[in-house]
Structure formats: C-alpha cells, structure tokens
Design an enzyme around this catalytic site. Structure first.
Site, short mmCIF file in Angstrom:
data_model
loop_
_atom_site.label_atom_id
_atom_site.label_comp_id
_atom_site.label_asym_id
_atom_site.label_seq_id
_atom_site.Cartn_x
_atom_site.Cartn_y
_atom_site.Cartn_z
N TRP A 124 -3.81 -1.86 -1.03
CA TRP A 124 -3.81 -2.57 -1.93
C TRP A 124 -3.99 -4.23 -1.06
CZ3 TRP A 124 -2.70 -4.07 -7.07
CH2 TRP A 124 -2.70 -5.57 -7.04
N HIS A 157 13.71 -36.17 -31.37
CA HIS A 157 12.16 -36.90 -31.77
C HIS A 157 11.60 -35.49 -32.88
CE1 HIS A 157 11.57 -39.76 -29.40
NE2 HIS A 157 11.51 -39.58 -28.52
N CYS A 161 0.56 -0.89 0.22
CA CYS A 161 -0.07 -0.07 0.32
C CYS A 161 0.86 1.32 0.21
CB CYS A 161 -0.74 0.07 1.50
SG CYS A 161 -2.01 -1.61 1.60
N GLU A 201 8.55 -12.70 -24.58
CA GLU A 201 7.84 -11.90 -24.61
C GLU A 201 8.44 -10.34 -24.66
OE1 GLU A 201 4.84 -11.36 -21.04
OE2 GLU A 201 6.43 -12.22 -19.91
N LYS A 233 9.27 -16.04 -20.98
CA LYS A 233 10.08 -14.23 -20.13
C LYS A 233 10.61 -13.39 -21.18
CE LYS A 233 7.84 -13.22 -17.42
NZ LYS A 233 7.33 -13.85 -17.67
N LYS A 286 -1.38 -6.39 -19.52
CA LYS A 286 -1.01 -7.15 -17.93
C LYS A 286 -1.93 -8.40 -17.81
CE LYS A 286 1.38 -7.89 -14.56
NZ LYS A 286 2.35 -8.55 -14.78
N ASN A 337 1.08 0.21 6.01
CA ASN A 337 1.33 -0.93 4.61
C ASN A 337 2.89 -1.83 5.66
OD1 ASN A 337 2.38 -1.73 2.22
ND2 ASN A 337 4.32 -0.17 1.90
N GLY A 338 1.62 -3.13 5.16
CA GLY A 338 2.25 -4.56 6.10
C GLY A 338 1.37 -5.53 5.91
N GLU A 374 9.70 -21.25 -18.84
CA GLU A 374 8.75 -20.09 -18.01
C GLU A 374 10.40 -19.29 -18.87
OE1 GLU A 374 6.67 -18.51 -16.45
OE2 GLU A 374 7.35 -16.48 -16.10
N ARG A 430 1.47 1.38 -6.13
CA ARG A 430 2.15 0.44 -5.06
C ARG A 430 0.78 -0.03 -4.83
NH1 ARG A 430 6.13 1.10 -2.09
NH2 ARG A 430 5.13 0.09 0.13
C1 AGP Z 1 3.62 -13.00 -18.06
O1 AGP Z 1 4.71 -12.92 -18.35
C2 AGP Z 1 2.51 -12.90 -18.99
N1 AGP Z 1 2.22 -11.73 -18.25
C3 AGP Z 1 1.29 -13.29 -19.09
O2 AGP Z 1 1.78 -15.22 -19.37
C4 AGP Z 1 0.73 -13.83 -17.74
O3 AGP Z 1 1.11 -14.72 -16.85
C5 AGP Z 1 -1.09 -15.00 -18.29
O4 AGP Z 1 -1.24 -13.91 -18.80
C6 AGP Z 1 -1.68 -14.89 -17.57
O5 AGP Z 1 -2.51 -13.93 -16.85
P1 AGP Z 1 -3.08 -13.61 -15.32
O6 AGP Z 1 -2.24 -14.70 -14.31
O7 AGP Z 1 -2.40 -12.76 -14.49
O8 AGP Z 1 -4.10 -14.44 -15.33
#
Ligand code: AGP
Length: 608
Positions: free
Chosen positions: A75, A504, A2, A488, A485, A603, A101-102, A481, A27
């Site tokens: 938050w 394969h 927060c 993307e 990273k 996001k 905050n915490g 993952e 925040r």
């Molecule tokens: C992760 O780096 C991406 N931005 C994306 O794959 C994300 O993980 C995915 O859209 C799921 O989002 P969520 O965790 O908010 O459901």
C-alpha cells in the site's frame, strides 16, 4: 499499511507466501512481490496491481523453488505503485532481501549518507534504505547487522529479512507496525496479521516493539535490540478467518476507528521535525506560500466536512481567505478564481469523479492544485501539482473515519505551515499548538475507551426518526460530519444546522423527545450554543452535549454530556468527532444495518 509474509521450513515457500498474502489484501494491494532462496541465490518476482497478477506471473509460486522466502502486498506511501517500488528490496549484491510495512521517517537523511558512501538506489521507497543499511553493517553476522540498523532507523516498521549466506534462517523485526510469528510441524511463519497463518497454525506470538525474531525450520528465538535472548508466551487464536481480517473487531469501521490514533501519528510525525512543520511534498518555496492570496478547498462528503474545518483553521491561523465548495457544485458554477489563488482538493480514494473534475477545471485555468489524498498513485494524486498523503492505510468501511481524521491533521499542518511563513502566529503559541497536536493520538485513544457508555446511549435511539446536530463555527463542521456518519450507516434521517440558524425555520422540526446533539467545543461561542440548547429543550428536545472537560455547568441544560479533553480550539474536531462516530456506529449496529457496506453507497464514487 502493507502486508508481509515469510516462511522457512520443509515445504515450498512460494505457495505458502502467496496464500498468506491473499489473506492480507485488505491491508492494501497496489503491487506485490516475493523473494525465495533456491539453494544458490535469492530469486525475486514483483508485479503491479492485485496479488493475482503475481500469482499468475509465478504460476501459483511454481516458478520460485525454495523453502525459505518472504512476500509483500504494498500500500504505497513513498513512491507510486510500480515493480521497481514493489517489495522485496535487495542490496546491490542481491545477498540481502527485505520486505517492510511502516514508514522509515529518516530515510531521506539515511539515503543521502548511503549514497555518499557509494550506494546506488533503484526505487523511490523508504524501504530500500533498510536493504542497503543491512549491507553496510553485515560482516557475516545477520543478527548483529540487524541490531545496528535498528539503532539508525526512525519510524515504524515490521520487517522480514533473508540473508543468502544464512538460508537456514529467516528474520523478523518489529517497531509499531504489527507483526506475528507462528510455527507448526512444517516450519515457521511470519506475517503482518493473524489471517495469513491461520491455515497453518493457531498458536502465534505477537512480536513486541524493538524485538527481533530468528526463525529456523523447526524453532525460533526472540532477541532485544541488544541481542539479549527473550522468552515469550504464545497466544492461541480462536477467531475464524473472516473475524481475523478485522483483527477481532465486529466491523472494519470499528477497527478503523480504533486505528485513528495510529493514522494521526503516521500523518503527523514525519511532518514535525525539530519542532518545525516540514511539508516537503508541497514543493512550494516560502515565497510561493507567501504569495497565496486565497485558498479554494474542494471536496465531497466527509472530505468536504474536513475542508469546512480547514477553512476555520486556515483563516484562523494564517489569515488567508478560504472558500469551501462541494466539488459537484464547483465544477459547474464557473467559479471565480483570482490571481494568487490555489486550490486544495481533499479525497480519501483519490478517484471521486466530481473532485477529479474540479481539479481538472482548476488546472485548466492555470491554478496550482494541492491534493490531500489517502490512496498513493490515485488519479487525483497523479494529476495534482503536489500531494499531501494522509497515510491512513487502506480504509475498507464505506463510512470514513480514520481517513477523515488524517485529513484534519493534514489541514492543521498546512495551516500552521502557512502561518509560520506569513508570521501570523507567535512562536510561543505555535509551540503550544505543536504540543497539543502531539497529544491528540492519546486523547483519541482515551475517547475511544468510552465506547460502552456511548453504545448504551445509542441503543436508546435505534428507533429514532430524526436526529439533529447543531454547532457554531468549527462545531458546525463537526456537526455536519457527525450527522453524515449517523445517516449513511443507520439510514435514520439526520441534519446538521449552524446553531444560530435554528430560529430561522428548522426549530419547527423539534418535537417532544427529538434528539439534538449540540457540539460546544469553541469556548468563545459556548454561551451562544448553550442558549440554542435551551431553545430546543423548551420545545421538548432531548439534548446530547459534546463539550470540553470543565464545562460542568452544561449539565444544567443538557440531558446527556460527553466531555472531550483539553486541546487547542482549532483541533477540537479531532476529538469531538470520536464520540459522534461511535454514536452513529452503535445506532447502526443496534438497527442491524450492514455497517461496512451501507445500502446504495460505494467506497469511491467514480461516477457523477
Ligand atoms: C464518507 O463517510 C462517505 N463515504 C463519503 O461522503 C465520502 O467521504 C465521499 O464520497 C468522498 O470520498 P473521497 O474522500 O474518496 O473523495
């Protein structure tokens, strides 16, 4: 996470507080509030939603007269977003007011004790406990009351406190959550972070753990929890406002990577009590947990990758069959859910359309759904039967890092809880695993310290066309993952393969100089993965290996090695992912990409 702001001086406090809070919205902002002493009493205004709702409610602060006050953007961690749960919080007599905050980790026990003494609670928050505890200890000396409270509460806190009987003073207290104080000719300021005060002063003091600050209109004093006075050095801030929101980091993504030790701690510590795994929010009895015969994990993107690791950990520890689905597949494939199954949906935002749809499909069929979610009060959090929050705080960068790490922790804890109930793991091993879990934050910190070395290595690949990640078992989940990273945020084509699959078909893609990142943290699969490294090297690949400290023989095969500290093999993902996050980040930075807002991405994907 927060934001808190406070002011005492010769100016009207409310506009200063609102301005400061507006610089802290990054925040978290599901609700906001402020309290100002008007010369007779403390007045409070609170609102749900973004800060501008509070600004409109108070006409830019006009309706709240007075020169000492505190404010808060929330938050949520405990209690959904609401005006009742929004800060500040009062004691019953409305003579003491606090913003926080915490996380007060022992708030349930303290709430029980205070209720038994006749205190009445109006909110669901952990913070309200602090207001009543201050009331309980206050006998006319605010500093004494504060120090007594600090000896009782456990957890992390940055507090702003106003006492109606001492309107010439404002108090700030810190343990683990960030807090700074500053001064100029108009008065003194407290804030969670520098951006809130830069407009008024660039000379600030960073409050350290267990320190208390008493601020008056024209000076301030610092104290220990034993009320001994302290001298502190001021720091001159030369950042601009934008840089300050990132706390001096170039991107939110880097800042959030460096928050991972704290988010792992915040997700872990409230759920380990007396060396036992306590996940009260599951709302399931041991009998109900024992009756679970299968777990379906459903998510998207990085959350899905966390779920892949969850499968290995849950099956490895609790011997429960686990199926992992992409939510966009699950919702349309008419999945077979048998009696005794439960569904676990994982989502940082709690608003991902496919994951929400999967949750609704499972509930429609009468199956219990657990949400592992970061945003309190989000749609998935509200519609799941129970929620394990990841307490990573708001994640601004589109590419998730700290929330992903917190999701892993939640899955480890869930698996250990199931294992305890089903008695599938010996107590001795469970004890060792708990010790390994507690070491993760420091080990992550250590790996983050490698950033310069990884940046130099990453700079070699800013022009790469293809980069592959391979691994077996959990190392395959880590590779997925690591690959996401990279691609993307750098827009470089990358794939992750189960290392055993190379022969394969995909090994045909390897050319002279192709970078292959091989993850080899699972000792029982190590030799197999090393032989896959030999295979790709024979075709000209340049091999980056991520493996456990001590596996120095790998240097005979790999061209570049990153070692991770010793941990339980099922927790290796939490460590191996750190260098891969840094690698993807520095390749993207080297390419000049918009790291925090990559092209075409959002996001939270709230549409199909
Ligand atoms: C992760 O780096 C991406 N931005 C994306 O794959 C994300 O993980 C995915 O859209 C799921 O989002 P969520 O965790 O908010 O459901």
């Amino acid at each position: 996470m927060c934001g808190i702001v406070g002011y005492i001086g010769t100016k009207e406090a409310a506009p200063i507080i609102l301005d400061g809070l507006s610089k802290l919205e990054y925040r978290g902002y599901d609700s906001a509030g402020m309290a100002v002493y008007d010369g007779h009493k403390i007045n409070i205004s609170k609102s749900v939603g973004r800060l501008k709702v509070l600004e409109e409610l108070t006409h830019g602060g006009e309706t709240m007269k007075g020169c000492v006050g505190i404010g808060h953007t929330r938050w949520a961690t405990h209690g959904a977003p609401s005006t009742t749960n929004a800060h500040p919080h009062f004691n019953k007599k409305e003579t003491i007011c606090v913003v926080h905050n915490g996380i007060i980790e022992n708030y349930i026990a303290l709430r029980r004790k205070l209720t038994a003494k006749g205190y009445e609670f109006v909110s669901e928050t952990d913070t309200e406990v602090v207001a009543h505890l201050l009331d309980y200890y206050y006998k006319g000396n605010p500093l004494e009351a504060i120090t007594k409270v600090l000896h009782r509460v456990e957890g992390s806190y940055a507090l702003g406190v106003v006492f109606a009987e001492h309107p010439d003073q404002l108090f700030a207290v810190r343990k683990d959550s960030p807090l700074i104080v500053g001064q100029n000719t108009d008065g003194c300021y407290i804030a969670s972070d520098v951006p809130a005060v830069l407009k008024y002063t660039r000379k600030v003091y960073y409050v350290d753990n267990q320190e208390i600050v008493r601020l008056r209109g024209d000076h301030m004093h610092f104290y220990t929890v034993d009320e001994e006075e302290l001298e502190k050095e001021a720091v001159y801030i030369d950042w601009d406002a934008n840089a300050a929101e990132k706390a001096g980091y170039e991107h939110f993504m880097l800042k959030e990577m460096y928050e991972q030790p704290k988010t792992v701690t915040d997700t872990l510590s409230p759920r380990i009590q007396d060396d036992d795994i306590v996940i009260e929010e599951l709302n399931m009895t041991d009998e109900e947990l024992s009756a679970i015969k299968k777990i379906h994990i459903v998510a998207c993107g990085s959350a899905y990758h966390a779920g892949m690791t969850g499968k290995y950990v849950l099956e490895g520890l609790a011997r429960i069959p686990v199926e992992v689905d992409l939510a966009s597949e699950f919702r349309y494939r008419d999945p077979i859910l048998e009696e005794g199954a439960m569904v676990v949906v994982i989502s940082q935002s709690g608003e991902t359309a496919d994951t929400l749809a999967a949750l609704r499909e499972a509930k429609k069929r009468g199956f219990r759904v657990l949400g592992i979610v970061n945003v309190v009060g989000s749609s998935i959090a509200r519609e799941a039967d129970s929620v394990m929050y990841t307490w990573a705080g708001p994640e601004i960068a589109v590419a998730t890092t700290k929330a992903y790490s917190a999701q892993l922790i939640a899955l480890y804890l869930l698996a250990m809880k199931f294992a305890n109930v089903r008695k599938t793991v010996a107590q001795e091993e469970m004890k060792e695993m708990l010790e390994d879990l507690k070491k993760l934050p420091d080990q992550i910190e250590l790996l983050l310290g490698n950033k310069k070395r990884i940046q130099r290595f990453a700079n070699r690949y800013v022009g790469a066309k293809d980069i592959f990640f391979v691994g077996r078992g959990i190392d395959y989940a880590i590779s997925l993952e690591g690959s996401l990273k990279l691609k993307e945020i750098s827009y470089i084509h990358s794939e992750a393969y189960a290392a055993g699959e190379l022969k394969h078909g995909t090994i045909s893609l390897i050319e002279e100089g192709t970078l292959v990142a091989a993850v080899a943290t699972q000792q029982h699969l190590y030799a197999k993965t090393v032989s896959n490294m030999v295979e790709v090297k024979a075709r000209g690949a340049f091999v980056l290996a991520v493996t456990n400290e001590g596996n120095h023989d790998i240097e005979k095969v790999a061209d570049y090695v990153i070692y991770i500290p010793e941990t339980h093999p099922l927790f290796a993902n939490s460590l191996a992912i750190i260098p891969l996050q840094l690698f993807g980040y520095y390749v993207a930075v080297g390419k000049g990409c918009d790291v925090d807002k990559p092209r075409n991405l959002a996001k939270s994907v709230t549409v199909e």
